[in-house]
Design an enzyme around this catalytic site. Structure first.
Site, PDB file in Angstrom:
ATOM      1  N   ASP A   1       7.322   6.465  -5.961  1.00  0.00           N
ATOM      2  CA  ASP A   1       7.937   4.992  -5.275  1.00  0.00           C
ATOM      3  C   ASP A   1       7.624   5.036  -3.976  1.00  0.00           C
ATOM      4  O   ASP A   1       7.224   6.030  -3.015  1.00  0.00           O
ATOM      5  CB  ASP A   1       9.513   5.622  -5.033  1.00  0.00           C
ATOM      6  CG  ASP A   1      10.142   4.431  -5.054  1.00  0.00           C
ATOM      7  OD1 ASP A   1       9.978   3.228  -4.697  1.00  0.00           O
ATOM      8  OD2 ASP A   1      11.644   4.349  -4.759  1.00  0.00           O
TER       9      ASP A   1
ATOM     10  N   HIS B   1      -0.175  -0.413  -4.233  1.00  0.00           N
ATOM     11  CA  HIS B   1      -0.481   0.017  -5.443  1.00  0.00           C
ATOM     12  C   HIS B   1      -1.865   0.727  -5.750  1.00  0.00           C
ATOM     13  O   HIS B   1      -2.036   1.686  -6.519  1.00  0.00           O
ATOM     14  CB  HIS B   1      -0.216  -1.206  -6.253  1.00  0.00           C
ATOM     15  CG  HIS B   1       1.192  -1.627  -6.464  1.00  0.00           C
ATOM     16  ND1 HIS B   1       2.248  -0.650  -6.570  1.00  0.00           N
ATOM     17  CD2 HIS B   1       1.661  -2.725  -6.448  1.00  0.00           C
ATOM     18  CE1 HIS B   1       3.527  -1.372  -6.301  1.00  0.00           C
ATOM     19  NE2 HIS B   1       3.074  -2.686  -6.493  1.00  0.00           N
TER      20      HIS B   1
ATOM     21  N   LEU C   1      -4.042  20.512 -18.821  1.00  0.00           N
ATOM     22  CA  LEU C   1      -2.779  20.041 -18.495  1.00  0.00           C
ATOM     23  C   LEU C   1      -2.490  18.482 -19.487  1.00  0.00           C
ATOM     24  O   LEU C   1      -3.310  18.041 -19.961  1.00  0.00           O
ATOM     25  CB  LEU C   1      -2.945  19.359 -17.289  1.00  0.00           C
ATOM     26  CG  LEU C   1      -1.972  18.266 -16.485  1.00  0.00           C
ATOM     27  CD1 LEU C   1      -0.692  19.034 -16.142  1.00  0.00           C
ATOM     28  CD2 LEU C   1      -2.591  17.313 -15.606  1.00  0.00           C
TER      29      LEU C   1
HETATM   30  C1  FPP Z   1       7.047   2.187  -6.850  1.00  0.00           C
HETATM   31  O1  FPP Z   1       6.453   1.392  -5.620  1.00  0.00           O
HETATM   32  C2  FPP Z   1       5.676   2.371  -7.662  1.00  0.00           C
HETATM   33  C3  FPP Z   1       5.730   1.621  -8.906  1.00  0.00           C
HETATM   34  C4  FPP Z   1       6.539   0.422  -9.384  1.00  0.00           C
HETATM   35  C5  FPP Z   1       4.401   1.713  -9.885  1.00  0.00           C
HETATM   36  C6  FPP Z   1       3.653   2.952  -9.496  1.00  0.00           C
HETATM   37  C7  FPP Z   1       2.326   2.690 -10.196  1.00  0.00           C
HETATM   38  C8  FPP Z   1       1.130   3.096  -9.633  1.00  0.00           C
HETATM   39  C9  FPP Z   1       0.954   4.030  -8.610  1.00  0.00           C
HETATM   40  C10 FPP Z   1      -0.215   2.626 -10.412  1.00  0.00           C
HETATM   41  C11 FPP Z   1      -0.502   2.772 -11.777  1.00  0.00           C
HETATM   42  C12 FPP Z   1      -0.049   3.969 -12.297  1.00  0.00           C
HETATM   43  C13 FPP Z   1      -0.798   4.870 -12.970  1.00  0.00           C
HETATM   44  C14 FPP Z   1      -0.635   6.033 -13.823  1.00  0.00           C
HETATM   45  C15 FPP Z   1      -2.619   4.761 -12.930  1.00  0.00           C
HETATM   46  P1  FPP Z   1       7.260   0.152  -5.209  1.00  0.00           P
HETATM   47  O2  FPP Z   1       6.249  -1.138  -5.516  1.00  0.00           O
HETATM   48  O3  FPP Z   1       8.722   0.235  -5.961  1.00  0.00           O
HETATM   49  O4  FPP Z   1       7.486   0.256  -3.801  1.00  0.00           O
HETATM   50  P2  FPP Z   1       8.680  -0.142  -2.828  1.00  0.00           P
HETATM   51  O5  FPP Z   1       9.857   0.448  -3.202  1.00  0.00           O
HETATM   52  O6  FPP Z   1       8.117   0.467  -1.387  1.00  0.00           O
HETATM   53  O7  FPP Z   1       8.596  -1.687  -2.915  1.00  0.00           O
END
Ligand code: FPP
Length: 247
Positions: free
Chosen positions: A18, A35, A129
């Protein structure tokens, strides 16, 4: 430094990644940059998990609720996942990583599901893993799908309701065959489970880190593992020291 030979390294770590958006906002950058940096953190997490001797690593990549984000952001997240599989699959395979995908596979459009299935298929004999990618995943949805399957078995006369056990239910979950997580980490300072592994988290330890996901690396992983190692897990029983006093 923590390594696989250190006692108390969890067998299964699950992570709610997050804070990508906030990481970008604090730098005056578009969310998409957060991201993209998040994917770099995914690579670090996978490599570190292998170094530590962790056997299972589950990453919450895309929730069943994430579809409600703006269309452009959804496309961005799917694009990153797609690119991650395309670019990193060969290397993950070489590193003996076994990929598994959890989440609802029905009604997924486009090439994302075939790509995920290819990743599972290519790596299914690997013995290092196990990397579990939670995609289109929501724990309530997973439990609902499992319940539906049990009901269908009852309707078909294959199962009696009195024979439903915890094991029966667990066997219908996407995670069947994967041990429950010992440690669930959430970054960005938020302290909630957000519909992640609700059944499997029954005895997990939770560690909430204040850092944002794009900054995740050895320092943050070490911190979470150190906190975990200091916890006293009792699984509903008594700790060894208390049991000695009582006994
Ligand atoms: C949360 O940040 C993150 C996500 C919703 C997506 C996580 C995805 C990735 C890291 C990329 C793709 C994954 C892989 C396995 C390659 P947020 O956007 O909710 O952040 P915020 O709460 O600060 O707005």
């Amino acid at each position: 430094m923590i390594s696989g030979s250190t006692p108390n390294v969890p067998k299964h770590v699950a992570i709610i990644m997050d804070g990508n958006g906030r990481w970008a906002k604090e730098r005056g950058l578009p969310r998409t940059v957060g991201h993209t940096k998040g994917v770099e953190a995914v690579r670090r997490a996978v490599e570190l998990a292998g170094d530590y001797g962790i056997r299972y690593l589950t990453l919450f990549a895309f929730s069943s609720e994430n579809w409600s984000r703006p269309e452009a952001e959804v496309a961005d997240l799917l694009g990153l996942l797609r690119r991650f599989i395309r670019r990193d699959l060969a290397e993950l395979h070489k590193a003996n990583v076994r990929i598994k995908v959890i989440g609802d596979r029905e009604n997924l459009k486009g090439d994302i599901l075939p790509l995920l299935l290819e990743a599972e298929d290519t790596t299914r004999r690997n013995s290092g893993l196990t990397l579990i990618i939670a995609f289109n995943y929501g724990a309530r949805d997973e439990l609902t799908r499992a319940t539906r399957r049990l009901a269908a078995m009852i309707e078909a006369g294959e199962l009696a309701s009195r024979d439903i056990t915890e094991h029966q239910l667990a066997s219908q979950l996407d995670t069947f065959g994967i041990p429950d997580p010992d440690l669930i980490i959430r970054t960005s300072g938020e302290e909630r489970l957000s519909n992640f592994l609700l059944w499997q988290a029954a005895y997990a330890e939770f560690v909430f880190l204040s850092g944002y996901w794009p900054d995740f690396g050895r320092e943050m992983f070490d911190e979470a593992l150190r906190i975990f190692a200091g916890r006293n897990r009792r699984f509903g029983g008594l700790s060894e020291s208390t049991a000695a006093v009582v006994g």
